[in-house]
Design a protein around this motif. Structure first.
Motif, PDB file in Angstrom:
ATOM      1  N   UNK A  85      34.765   2.850 -70.667  1.00 15.67           N
ATOM      2  CA  UNK A  85      34.819   4.292 -70.305  1.00 15.67           C
ATOM      3  C   UNK A  85      34.072   4.237 -69.102  1.00 15.67           C
ATOM      4  N   UNK A  86      32.918   3.638 -69.063  1.00 17.88           N
ATOM      5  CA  UNK A  86      31.679   3.579 -67.946  1.00 17.88           C
ATOM      6  C   UNK A  86      32.354   2.333 -66.743  1.00 17.88           C
ATOM      7  N   UNK A  87      32.645   1.171 -67.470  1.00 17.80           N
ATOM      8  CA  UNK A  87      32.880   0.021 -66.692  1.00 17.80           C
ATOM      9  C   UNK A  87      34.092   0.193 -65.808  1.00 17.80           C
ATOM     10  N   UNK A  88      35.088   0.749 -66.230  1.00 19.28           N
ATOM     11  CA  UNK A  88      36.145   0.661 -65.499  1.00 19.28           C
ATOM     12  C   UNK A  88      36.124   1.886 -64.175  1.00 19.28           C
ATOM     13  N   UNK A  89      35.098   2.644 -64.227  1.00 17.34           N
ATOM     14  CA  UNK A  89      34.832   3.351 -63.082  1.00 17.34           C
ATOM     15  C   UNK A  89      33.891   2.857 -61.941  1.00 17.34           C
ATOM     16  N   UNK A  90      33.137   1.808 -62.548  1.00 23.45           N
ATOM     17  CA  UNK A  90      32.261   1.169 -61.623  1.00 23.45           C
ATOM     18  C   UNK A  90      32.522   0.734 -60.321  1.00 23.45           C
ATOM     19  N   UNK A  91      34.136   0.031 -60.163  1.00 22.81           N
ATOM     20  CA  UNK A  91      34.527  -0.314 -58.756  1.00 22.81           C
ATOM     21  C   UNK A  91      34.127   0.859 -57.774  1.00 22.81           C
ATOM     22  N   UNK A  92      34.059   2.085 -57.949  1.00 22.24           N
ATOM     23  CA  UNK A  92      34.048   3.158 -57.331  1.00 22.24           C
ATOM     24  C   UNK A  92      32.416   2.935 -56.335  1.00 22.24           C
ATOM     25  N   UNK A  93      31.737   2.313 -57.065  1.00 25.85           N
ATOM     26  CA  UNK A  93      30.391   2.014 -56.631  1.00 25.85           C
ATOM     27  C   UNK A  93      30.469   1.248 -55.422  1.00 25.85           C
ATOM     28  N   UNK A  94      31.344   0.273 -55.421  1.00 20.11           N
ATOM     29  CA  UNK A  94      31.387  -0.461 -54.123  1.00 20.11           C
ATOM     30  C   UNK A  94      32.407  -0.051 -52.957  1.00 20.11           C
ATOM     31  N   UNK A 295      36.454  -6.761 -64.186  1.00 21.26           N
ATOM     32  CA  UNK A 295      35.878  -8.179 -63.708  1.00 21.26           C
ATOM     33  C   UNK A 295      36.251  -8.290 -62.062  1.00 21.26           C
ATOM     34  N   UNK A 296      37.458  -8.205 -61.535  1.00 22.37           N
ATOM     35  CA  UNK A 296      37.512  -8.352 -60.059  1.00 22.37           C
ATOM     36  C   UNK A 296      37.333  -7.052 -59.428  1.00 22.37           C
ATOM     37  N   UNK A 297      37.307  -6.044 -59.923  1.00 21.32           N
ATOM     38  CA  UNK A 297      36.890  -4.860 -59.150  1.00 21.32           C
ATOM     39  C   UNK A 297      35.130  -4.659 -58.995  1.00 21.32           C
ATOM     40  N   UNK A 298      34.424  -5.408 -60.173  1.00 16.23           N
ATOM     41  CA  UNK A 298      33.008  -5.111 -59.905  1.00 16.23           C
ATOM     42  C   UNK A 298      32.200  -6.159 -60.563  1.00 16.23           C
ATOM     43  N   UNK A 299      32.423  -6.699 -61.510  1.00 12.14           N
ATOM     44  CA  UNK A 299      31.612  -7.822 -61.978  1.00 12.14           C
ATOM     45  C   UNK A 299      31.320  -8.997 -61.157  1.00 12.14           C
ATOM     46  N   UNK A 300      32.530  -9.439 -60.594  1.00 12.95           N
ATOM     47  CA  UNK A 300      32.563 -10.681 -59.699  1.00 12.95           C
ATOM     48  C   UNK A 300      32.281 -10.418 -58.420  1.00 12.95           C
TER      49      UNK A 300
END
Length: 526
Positions: A85-94, A295-300
């Motif tokens: 729920x939180x993780x899939x929004x995190x790419x917005x941060x970059x 993974x590809x949108x934030x973690x990596x």
């Protein structure tokens, strides 16, 4: 009546002031210019074709990534579903431009990942198939990884408001989960999918950092080249006006489909969706499908940026860097204060004096957010140049120009927060204050302000983050030798210092994560 006059006149004045840059751009379309025919004959077709190609590509990938993950996390419960729920929004941060720098540094010809794979296989580059990330297709993929949360957030909110009775009826007809997905869920969710896709496409077609770094010619890069290379504000204004036309066509399309396509469960039949628990292979597949975009949108990219940060921060963080950090923070804080106050004046006027005039003022003020930063900057520059020439002063190359550009661009973000906050305050509260003969000022300080202060704080934080990561508008309007963190990051990249650019980028992303977590928390609360 005096309060009515003062507040309404102030709203009209601020709205007109915000609208001036856009009006000037429109008038510049009809101004003769010596280079326009050259642009039409040489590069205009490339600008149009590449912009359309990017729009189609980003629409395709964001719709798949965003809606699939929204469906899975809304209808199913599995290990990690709460985290996503939180993780899939995190790419917005970059920001998209920072993502492009990271992926370029990892996957281009001499990138760290490319080199590692080639060494592992024991082969040279010409012996294997190599996808060039530094291309228009690479730009589409990179931007899609950052922008798919638009579709995810809107679709998830829409699906949560749907009744489970529709799904129950589908199951009684013998439909499997996959059949329910493409025969029922996708059709009823089309308005949400289209709305999210259009927002993502608007961001993509207005991007400068990614296109400039990957060498893709679009309207935004053309605006920079025409203004800086040819020194022609008129031609840059013409390109900006054409880009505005693209954006407004997208806005019209979104509003048209939203108006004519509504699928909604009736109130009496509404039942909240009960998530189906997935275990075993199905639970694993659900986890993998959500983990891939995370993974590809934030973690990596965040992991790579963190590594680069720790091996380079000692070279970058010095007294000059601290000055740039202070300039970025100061600019963001002062701009956010002005925007938060102006947005409150315009929005509170609607609550006090309901009518078409007040409502239209709000809608006009919100148009700036739909206009790309580079376009707003050209309009502001033209407007301030007129003031410079008329009054023999110089404000077009000052911090005031940047702040004014931020106001035009981001006041809509603040207005939206206030509208959400005011919608939760019943009008009966105001009526009760009038019945008790409590004046307008007392009503504001004793009732309105305490209830709306949460929206005011959220508005300040979100606008602050938006100003922190804005690149093209700041680059055009900044005074000489005045840098911000996004500008510094971009300049380091242009000097082939990809690793070093991670230092200012890290500060931008950390502030972005704060904004995203606030957004996610607000979603849970709502």
């Amino acid at each position: 009546m005096k309060i009515f006059n003062k507040l309404t006149i102030s709203s009209i004045f601020f709205t007109l002031l915000i609208s001036v840059p856009g009006l000037i751009l429109i008038t510049n379309v009809f101004t003769p210019s010596k280079n326009w025919e050259h642009l039409v004959d040489t590069v205009l077709f490339d600008y149009i074709f590449n912009s359309l190609y990017i729009m189609v590509g980003v629409a395709f990938f964001t719709s798949i990534l965003g809606f699939t993950t929204a469906y899975i996390t809304t209808f199913f419960q599995f290990k990690g579903s709460k985290f996503f729920h939180y993780g899939l929004i995190l790419p917005f941060a970059i920001p998209t431009y920072i993502m492009s720098y990271i992926y370029g540094g990892m996957f281009d010809i001499t990138g760290s990942v490319t080199t590692f794979i080639l060494n592992l296989l024991g082969k040279s580059l010409n012996e294997v198939y190599f996808f060039d990330i530094m291309s228009i297709e690479g730009a589409i993929i990179v931007m899609s990884l950052v922008l798919y949360p638009y579709v995810y957030l809107i679709s998830k909110t829409y699906l949560k408001s749907e009744s489970s009775s529709i799904i129950d009826a589908s199951k009684t007809m013998g439909l499997s989960n996959f059949q329910i997905f493409y025969k029922v869920v996708i059709p009823i969710s089309r308005p949400a999918i289209v709305a999210g896709v259009i927002l993502a496409v608007m961001e993509a077609v207005a991007d400068f950092g990614v296109m400039d770094y990957y060498g893709v010619s679009t309207f935004v890069t053309g605006i920079f080249r025409t203004w800086l290379g040819m020194g022609s504000v008129e031609d840059a204004s013409k390109l900006a006006s054409m880009l505005m036309l693209f954006i407004f066509m997208l806005i019209f399309l979104e509003r048209f489909q939203r108006k004519n396509k509504r699928y909604k469960s009736s109130g009496k039949d509404f039942k909240p969706i009960i998530k189906e628990k997935l275990t075993g292979t199905k639970g694993f597949l659900a986890f993998v499908m959500c983990f891939i975009p995370f993974f590809f949108g934030f973690l990596l990219p965040f992991s790579q940026m963190t590594y680069w940060f720790f091996i380079s921060y000692k070279e970058i963080i010095d007294d000059d860097f601290l000055v740039i950090l202070l300039q970025t923070l100061s600019l963001g804080i002062f701009s956010s204060i002005f925007i938060t106050i102006l947005a409150f004046v315009i929005t509170y006027n609607v609550r006090l004096h309901k009518g078409k005039v007040a409502e239209n003022l709000v809608q006009i003020s919100k148009l700036g957010y739909s206009i790309p930063g580079a376009v707003v900057a050209v309009g502001v520059l033209s407007f301030f140049s007129i003031i410079d020439n008329s009054f023999d002063i110089l404000i077009s190359g000052s911090v005031l120009a940047i702040i004014f550009g931020y106001i035009v661009r981001f006041i809509a973000v603040s207005i939206n927060n206030y509208e959400s906050g005011f919608s939760k305050i019943p009008q009966t509260y105001d009526d009760a204050c009038k019945t008790m003969q409590i004046g307008t000022f007392q009503t504001f300080f004793r009732m309105i302000l305490p209830l709306v202060k949460g929206s005011m704080m959220a508005s300040f934080i979100i606008v602050f983050i938006e100003t922190m990561k804005e690149l093209p508008l700041t680059m055009i309007l900044r005074p000489f030798n005045f840098d911000t963190l996004p500008v510094l990051s971009h300049e380091l990249v242009t000097q082939a210092q990809i690793i070093e650019s991670s230092v200012p980028a890290m500060f931008i992303v950390l502030f972005g994560i704060i904004s995203v977590l606030i957004l996610a928390k607000k979603m849970v609360k709502d």
